[in-house]
Design a protein around this motif. Structure first.
Motif, short mmCIF file in Angstrom:
data_model
loop_
_atom_site.label_atom_id
_atom_site.label_comp_id
_atom_site.label_asym_id
_atom_site.label_seq_id
_atom_site.Cartn_x
_atom_site.Cartn_y
_atom_site.Cartn_z
N ILE A 73 -6.46 -8.80 1.86
CA ILE A 73 -5.60 -7.92 0.66
C ILE A 73 -4.82 -8.40 -0.11
O ILE A 73 -4.61 -9.66 -0.16
CB ILE A 73 -4.24 -6.92 1.77
CG1 ILE A 73 -3.47 -7.94 2.05
CG2 ILE A 73 -5.03 -6.02 2.75
CD1 ILE A 73 -2.09 -7.45 2.84
N SER A 74 -4.70 -7.96 -1.41
CA SER A 74 -3.68 -8.46 -2.53
C SER A 74 -2.25 -8.47 -2.11
O SER A 74 -1.96 -7.47 -1.61
CB SER A 74 -3.91 -7.42 -3.84
OG SER A 74 -3.19 -8.08 -4.79
N ARG A 75 -1.39 -9.47 -2.36
CA ARG A 75 -0.35 -9.44 -2.16
C ARG A 75 0.60 -9.62 -3.52
O ARG A 75 1.57 -10.32 -3.59
CB ARG A 75 0.09 -10.74 -1.24
CG ARG A 75 -0.70 -10.67 0.10
CD ARG A 75 -0.50 -11.91 0.79
NE ARG A 75 -1.27 -11.91 1.97
CZ ARG A 75 -1.16 -11.57 3.31
NH1 ARG A 75 0.18 -10.95 3.44
NH2 ARG A 75 -1.63 -11.72 4.32
N SER A 76 -0.12 -8.86 -4.66
CA SER A 76 0.81 -8.98 -6.10
C SER A 76 1.99 -8.40 -5.85
O SER A 76 2.40 -7.49 -5.37
CB SER A 76 -0.16 -8.36 -6.77
OG SER A 76 0.38 -8.26 -8.01
N GLY A 77 2.97 -9.01 -6.71
CA GLY A 77 4.42 -8.50 -6.94
C GLY A 77 4.15 -7.21 -7.74
O GLY A 77 5.10 -6.35 -7.45
N ASN A 78 2.96 -7.08 -8.61
CA ASN A 78 3.17 -5.86 -9.23
C ASN A 78 2.87 -4.64 -8.35
O ASN A 78 3.36 -3.52 -8.55
CB ASN A 78 1.91 -6.14 -10.41
CG ASN A 78 2.28 -6.75 -11.42
OD1 ASN A 78 3.25 -6.87 -11.77
ND2 ASN A 78 1.20 -7.31 -12.07
N LEU A 79 1.93 -4.79 -7.31
CA LEU A 79 1.83 -3.63 -6.35
C LEU A 79 2.90 -3.43 -5.63
O LEU A 79 3.03 -2.17 -5.28
CB LEU A 79 0.73 -4.31 -5.25
CG LEU A 79 -0.81 -4.53 -6.03
CD1 LEU A 79 -1.78 -4.84 -4.94
CD2 LEU A 79 -1.56 -3.22 -6.82
N LEU A 80 3.67 -4.29 -5.20
CA LEU A 80 4.87 -4.02 -4.46
C LEU A 80 5.86 -3.32 -5.22
O LEU A 80 6.66 -2.18 -4.92
CB LEU A 80 5.57 -5.33 -4.23
CG LEU A 80 6.95 -5.11 -3.39
CD1 LEU A 80 6.63 -4.52 -2.03
CD2 LEU A 80 7.37 -6.60 -3.11
N ALA A 81 6.05 -3.86 -6.41
CA ALA A 81 7.19 -3.06 -7.76
C ALA A 81 6.44 -1.79 -7.86
O ALA A 81 7.36 -0.72 -8.00
CB ALA A 81 7.37 -4.14 -8.84
N GLY A 82 5.15 -1.56 -8.22
CA GLY A 82 4.62 -0.39 -8.41
C GLY A 82 4.62 0.39 -7.65
O GLY A 82 4.85 1.75 -7.93
N GLY A 83 4.42 0.30 -6.24
CA GLY A 83 4.49 1.03 -5.23
C GLY A 83 5.85 1.65 -5.02
O GLY A 83 6.07 2.94 -4.69
N ILE A 84 6.75 0.69 -5.08
CA ILE A 84 8.19 1.15 -4.94
C ILE A 84 8.71 2.07 -5.66
O ILE A 84 9.33 3.29 -5.77
CB ILE A 84 8.90 -0.01 -4.63
CG1 ILE A 84 9.11 -0.90 -3.47
CG2 ILE A 84 10.53 0.42 -4.90
CD1 ILE A 84 9.95 -2.18 -3.62
#
Length: 233
Positions: A159-170
């Motif tokens: 899986i990707s562990r990108s901070g963009n995915l974390l911030a974008g998902g939130i």
């Protein structure tokens, strides 16, 4: 000492002058009347709708990722869906807490039933506070689910562990929460308005939805940018 004694006595006896669910019979009767279960189902319904939305988005995104992998069999494309989904669930819970803490408690612009049961007396204020607590209990449960989903990702290597995915998902989850809760509670059931004491409650309600759309757009932009980077890579 006198106040402490009154509170201790109130745990065992009904004290009408105390705003306490366990000690004020009038508050108990107002909470646990014929509207108790409808109110409970109403608050739960928003979270059910949000759960279905997250499941649908995860399904569509997973299918898109599989098509992308099939089109690039030689590439090493990490899956962005698990982190995005977990972050979205976490964002839903955090968005609920932000709503409750800022608008319900700090600013006190509204409470859960403040349009149908204005908090103008000791009893109605306490009843609204009770339902605010039930609402926060649901958001706490959602945050717990989001944390578990994030923890499970520690054991995955694909899986990707990108901070963009974390911030974008939130941000996406926060915006989705506001949209669903706003449509159900503000517009359909009219349980409360974003700001009760104003001459134009509709403007505040629609402004709330507009801000929510911006959160969703920002969330999609962050997650979409990360997917684009991975596909190019």
């Amino acid at each position: 000492m006198k106040k402490l004694l009154l509170l201790l006595i109130g745990l065992c006896f009904h004290l009408p002058g105390i705003a306490c669910v366990t000690c004020n019979k009038q508050i108990q009767e107002t909470i646990f009347d014929s509207t108790f279960y409808p109110n409970l189902v109403t608050m739960l319904s928003a979270f059910i709708v949000l759960g279905l939305l997250v499941a649908l988005l995860a399904f569509v995104s997973t299918r898109r990722h599989r098509l992308q992998v099939a089109a690039n069999p030689s590439g090493n494309i990490l899956n962005p869906v698990p982190l995005t989904s977990a972050a979205t669930v976490l964002g839903i819970g955090l968005g609920g807490f932000i709503d409750g803490i800022v608008l319900h408690q700090i600013l006190q612009w509204h409470e859960m039933l403040s349009n149908k049961l204005p908090p103008t007396t000791l009893v109605t204020k306490s009843v609204n506070m009770f339902w605010d607590g039930i609402f926060h209990a649901f958001t706490l449960l959602v945050v717990g689910v989001g944390i578990v989903l994030l923890w499970r990702l520690l054991f995955r290597k694909d899986i990707s562990r990108s901070g963009n995915l974390l911030a974008g998902g939130i941000l996406l989850g926060w915006g989705l929460f506001n949209i669903v809760e706003g449509i159900i509670d503000h517009h359909l059931l009219k349980l409360h308005n974003v700001r009760e004491i104003t001459e134009n409650t509709a403007a505040w309600n629609y402004g709330f939805l507009g801000l929510s759309l911006l959160l969703i757009i920002a969330g999609l932009a962050l997650t979409g940018r990360e997917r684009k980077v991975e596909s190019l890579g």
